[in-house]
Design a protein around this motif. Structure first.
Motif, PDB file in Angstrom:
ATOM      1  N   ILE A 153       0.853  -1.190   0.000  1.00 53.76           N
ATOM      2  CA  ILE A 153       0.000   0.000   0.000  1.00 53.76           C
ATOM      3  C   ILE A 153       0.885   1.236   0.000  1.00 53.76           C
ATOM      4  N   ASP A 154       0.618   2.140  -0.922  1.00 50.19           N
ATOM      5  CA  ASP A 154       1.371   3.380  -1.055  1.00 50.19           C
ATOM      6  C   ASP A 154       0.818   4.419  -0.088  1.00 50.19           C
ATOM      7  N   GLN A 155       1.669   4.917   0.792  1.00 51.00           N
ATOM      8  CA  GLN A 155       1.296   5.983   1.715  1.00 51.00           C
ATOM      9  C   GLN A 155       1.882   7.330   1.306  1.00 51.00           C
ATOM     10  N   SER A 156       2.513   7.401   0.145  1.00 48.20           N
ATOM     11  CA  SER A 156       3.078   8.663  -0.332  1.00 48.20           C
ATOM     12  C   SER A 156       2.149   9.393  -1.294  1.00 48.20           C
ATOM     13  N   MET A 157       0.904   8.948  -1.411  1.00 46.80           N
ATOM     14  CA  MET A 157      -0.058   9.605  -2.285  1.00 46.80           C
ATOM     15  C   MET A 157      -0.596  10.868  -1.618  1.00 46.80           C
ATOM     16  N   THR A 158      -1.245  11.693  -2.409  1.00 43.57           N
ATOM     17  CA  THR A 158      -1.865  12.897  -1.870  1.00 43.57           C
ATOM     18  C   THR A 158      -3.035  12.520  -0.960  1.00 43.57           C
ATOM     19  N   PHE A 159      -3.446  13.454  -0.116  1.00 48.25           N
ATOM     20  CA  PHE A 159      -4.436  13.141   0.915  1.00 48.25           C
ATOM     21  C   PHE A 159      -5.785  12.749   0.325  1.00 48.25           C
ATOM     22  N   ASP A 160      -6.174  13.294  -0.848  1.00 46.07           N
ATOM     23  CA  ASP A 160      -7.464  12.939  -1.423  1.00 46.07           C
ATOM     24  C   ASP A 160      -7.467  11.499  -1.949  1.00 46.07           C
ATOM     25  N   ASN A 161      -6.379  11.092  -2.614  1.00 40.59           N
ATOM     26  CA  ASN A 161      -6.299   9.707  -3.076  1.00 40.59           C
ATOM     27  C   ASN A 161      -6.132   8.737  -1.907  1.00 40.59           C
ATOM     28  N   MET A 162      -5.416   9.181  -0.884  1.00 43.10           N
ATOM     29  CA  MET A 162      -5.225   8.321   0.283  1.00 43.10           C
ATOM     30  C   MET A 162      -6.546   8.099   1.003  1.00 43.10           C
ATOM     31  N   ALA A 163      -7.413   9.089   1.032  1.00 44.03           N
ATOM     32  CA  ALA A 163      -8.715   8.940   1.677  1.00 44.03           C
ATOM     33  C   ALA A 163      -9.575   7.905   0.937  1.00 44.03           C
ATOM     34  N   LYS A 164      -9.513   7.886  -0.392  1.00 47.62           N
ATOM     35  CA  LYS A 164     -10.263   6.895  -1.170  1.00 47.62           C
ATOM     36  C   LYS A 164      -9.769   5.485  -0.871  1.00 47.62           C
ATOM     37  N   VAL A 165      -8.450   5.327  -0.798  1.00 44.61           N
ATOM     38  CA  VAL A 165      -7.894   4.004  -0.516  1.00 44.61           C
ATOM     39  C   VAL A 165      -8.258   3.547   0.894  1.00 44.61           C
ATOM     40  N   ASN A 166      -8.178   4.447   1.864  1.00 39.37           N
ATOM     41  CA  ASN A 166      -8.513   4.084   3.242  1.00 39.37           C
ATOM     42  C   ASN A 166      -9.960   3.618   3.371  1.00 39.37           C
ATOM     43  N   ASN A 167     -10.866   4.285   2.697  1.00 39.45           N
ATOM     44  CA  ASN A 167     -12.272   3.900   2.777  1.00 39.45           C
ATOM     45  C   ASN A 167     -12.567   2.611   2.020  1.00 39.45           C
ATOM     46  N   ALA A 168     -11.735   2.275   1.021  1.00 37.81           N
ATOM     47  CA  ALA A 168     -11.975   1.066   0.223  1.00 37.81           C
ATOM     48  C   ALA A 168     -11.322  -0.174   0.809  1.00 37.81           C
ATOM     49  N   LEU A 169     -10.423  -0.025   1.780  1.00 37.59           N
ATOM     50  CA  LEU A 169      -9.716  -1.185   2.320  1.00 37.59           C
ATOM     51  C   LEU A 169     -10.636  -2.160   3.041  1.00 37.59           C
ATOM     52  N   ALA A 170     -11.812  -1.704   3.461  1.00 34.96           N
ATOM     53  CA  ALA A 170     -12.734  -2.606   4.149  1.00 34.96           C
ATOM     54  C   ALA A 170     -13.221  -3.723   3.240  1.00 34.96           C
ATOM     55  N   ALA A 171     -13.207  -3.513   1.934  1.00 32.65           N
ATOM     56  CA  ALA A 171     -13.670  -4.532   0.984  1.00 32.65           C
ATOM     57  C   ALA A 171     -12.552  -5.441   0.504  1.00 32.65           C
ATOM     58  N   LEU A 172     -11.340  -5.257   1.002  1.00 36.62           N
ATOM     59  CA  LEU A 172     -10.205  -6.014   0.475  1.00 36.62           C
ATOM     60  C   LEU A 172     -10.247  -7.476   0.906  1.00 36.62           C
ATOM     61  N   GLN A 173     -10.544  -7.747   2.164  1.00 35.48           N
ATOM     62  CA  GLN A 173     -10.517  -9.129   2.644  1.00 35.48           C
ATOM     63  C   GLN A 173     -11.557 -10.013   1.966  1.00 35.48           C
ATOM     64  N   GLY A 174     -12.656  -9.424   1.502  1.00 34.45           N
ATOM     65  CA  GLY A 174     -13.679 -10.213   0.831  1.00 34.45           C
ATOM     66  C   GLY A 174     -13.238 -10.784  -0.496  1.00 34.45           C
ATOM     67  N   ALA A 175     -12.131 -10.296  -1.057  1.00 30.74           N
ATOM     68  CA  ALA A 175     -11.641 -10.818  -2.323  1.00 30.74           C
ATOM     69  C   ALA A 175     -10.835 -12.100  -2.171  1.00 30.74           C
ATOM     70  N   PHE A 176     -10.481 -12.480  -0.941  1.00 33.02           N
ATOM     71  CA  PHE A 176      -9.652 -13.650  -0.710  1.00 33.02           C
ATOM     72  C   PHE A 176     -10.473 -14.750  -0.039  1.00 33.02           C
ATOM     73  N   THR A 177      -9.919 -15.958  -0.034  1.00 32.32           N
ATOM     74  CA  THR A 177     -10.560 -17.122   0.561  1.00 32.32           C
ATOM     75  C   THR A 177      -9.805 -17.538   1.821  1.00 32.32           C
ATOM     76  N   PRO A 178     -10.384 -18.403   2.649  1.00 30.25           N
ATOM     77  CA  PRO A 178      -9.658 -18.855   3.845  1.00 30.25           C
ATOM     78  C   PRO A 178      -8.390 -19.644   3.537  1.00 30.25           C
ATOM     79  N   TYR A 179      -8.247 -20.135   2.298  1.00 29.29           N
ATOM     80  CA  TYR A 179      -7.046 -20.882   1.932  1.00 29.29           C
ATOM     81  C   TYR A 179      -5.869 -19.970   1.603  1.00 29.29           C
ATOM     82  N   ASP A 180      -6.105 -18.669   1.449  1.00 30.84           N
ATOM     83  CA  ASP A 180      -5.059 -17.732   1.068  1.00 30.84           C
ATOM     84  C   ASP A 180      -4.348 -17.192   2.297  1.00 30.84           C
TER      85      ASP A 180
END
Length: 433
Positions: A153-180
């Protein structure tokens, strides 16, 4: 009268004879098998003392393997070669692929002209070339593999792009399975490991994603507005700029404002993720998943060095591109790189060199859906394997090309690999008990 007497005697004999149920069953006669059919004689010229050989199509050939007559169907079958080893459908994770040191495994993705994944391909539709020489497939499977994902995860982005990424991280775990399994690495002025590999659905990864959220950095301010002017003290020979109000970190000799250089150490972060993935167990798909705007400047590692390390350890780079680089027109120009300048978007170069892919999204909703889109693409990859005829451990780069015998399709695969002796394993596909 003479004819009636025998008929009367036969009727009395039938009445006095016991019933069929009273007679015990005797041994039944066994069926006599048919005699073997005569074998057909070989057709064609027979060399004295050499004989003939017959292939599966029924045509004869001499010792040099040149068939005398082949039908069109038999010729096509001979051109394709024997079928590769096929793993039963739906049992991929229960099987372990074991190969010799000269075995090469190539995962690839096929898409149509609309960008949709193409299912249903067989080994007969695929051609594999190494150093421009066609290889005979020995393995072909469509089953998904468990994933080992190093999330960057890139933390050197501008604050507006970083805010979008922070709010979208909640959906990240749903893309993986328990085997991963997933590890998390962030970077700004350098990479930092938030957590080692852990279960994709674990609470530890959830907490690590919360810790990885950052405010980002302010966008660079150029020479506009009254606050962008420097305050010069003591006009004359001893004049200098007040450091307390310096808005541009100094000026050049010609009076041009010097914009401070930003650090975007993406190369170092991907290399750190590759080192962590190289220690994972075999039989898993190794993926570096990058969430960034693609900028690169200030890394110690070079792009060519990182790509060589990734291809040596069978690691592919996928990612979600955010910010202005995700826009079609701006993103096209950001991929161009001028010497001695910062690379505005290096993520497509990584994906192209390692057989991965990326999805450019500007809005938060698109970033959330891109996680599942990329994960689906990784899981639906085809896998073809072959035994190379090159001297395996020579350290030289081998080019790869995968072709599909269907029109209007795009094949996404790595461009080559570096051989290594670390893949030496027994041959065969064995079931895990």
């Amino acid at each position: 009268m003479m004819l009636g007497q025998p008929v009367k005697e036969m009727a009395q004999a039938q009445q006095s004879a016991p019933t069929q149920e009273a007679i015990p069953d005797g041994p039944k006669p066994q069926a006599i098998p048919d005699a073997p059919k005569p074998q057909e004689l070989p057709v064609g010229q027979v060399t004295p003392g050499a004989g003939t050989t017959q292939d599966s199509s029924g045509s004869t050939s001499d010792d040099e393997g040149v068939p005398s007559k082949l039908s069109p169907a038999a010729a096509q079958k001979a051109e394709q070669g024997p079928p590769p080893e096929d793993v039963p459908a739906g049992q991929g994770p229960e099987y372990v692929i074991r190969a010799h040191v000269d075995f090469v495994e190539v995962p690839f993705t096929v898409k149509d002209n609309k960008g949709k994944l193409v299912p249903g391909l067989t080994w007969r539709d695929v051609r594999v070339y190494e150093n421009n020489l066609r290889q005979q497939p020995s393995l072909f499977t469509v089953d998904p593999f468990p994933l080992s994902v190093a999330l960057v995860i890139d933390q050197s982005m501008t604050f507006d792009n970083m805010a979008k990424v922070n709010n979208a991280l909640a959906a990240l775990q749903g893309a993986f399975t328990p085997y991963d399994e997933v590890s998390l690495i962030t970077y700004n002025n350098g990479p930092r490991t938030v957590t080692q590999f852990t279960g994709a659905q674990s609470a530890r990864l959830t907490q690590a994603l919360e810790v990885s959220k950052s405010t980002g950095r302010e966008p660079m301010m150029y020479s506009t507005g009254p606050l962008s002017q420097n305050i010069i003290i003591n006009n004359g020979a001893d004049s200098h700029i007040d450091p307390n109000t310096n808005s541009t970190h100094g000026t050049s000799v010609l009076g041009i404002q010097n914009v401070p250089r930003e650090a975007h150490t993406l190369n170092d972060a991907i290399l750190a993720a590759g080192v962590a993935l190289s220690k994972t167990a075999t039989g898993r798909r190794r993926i570096v998943y990058v969430i960034s705007d693609g900028k690169e400047y200030g890394s110690t590692a070079k792009f060519s060095q990182v790509v060589k390390y990734l291809n040596t350890n069978k690691i592919a780079v996928f990612g979600t591109l955010v910010g202005d680089s995700s826009l079609p027109v701006v993103g096209f120009f950001d991929r161009m790189h001028l010497p001695l300048t910062m690379r505005d978007n290096i993520l497509p170069a990584y994906a192209n060199a390692t057989g991965g892919n990326f999805d450019g999204e500007f809005r938060q909703k698109g970033i959330e859906t891109s996680f599942a889109k990329i994960a689906e693409e990784v899981r639906t990859q085809y896998t073809v394997g072959y035994y190379t005829h090159e001297p395996f451990v020579d350290g030289k780069y081998r080019t790869l090309e995968v072709k599909v015998l269907r029109p209007n399709l795009t094949v996404i695969a790595k461009k080559g690999y570096y051989p290594t002796a670390g893949d030496q394993r027994p041959t065969g596909v064995t079931q895990v008990k």
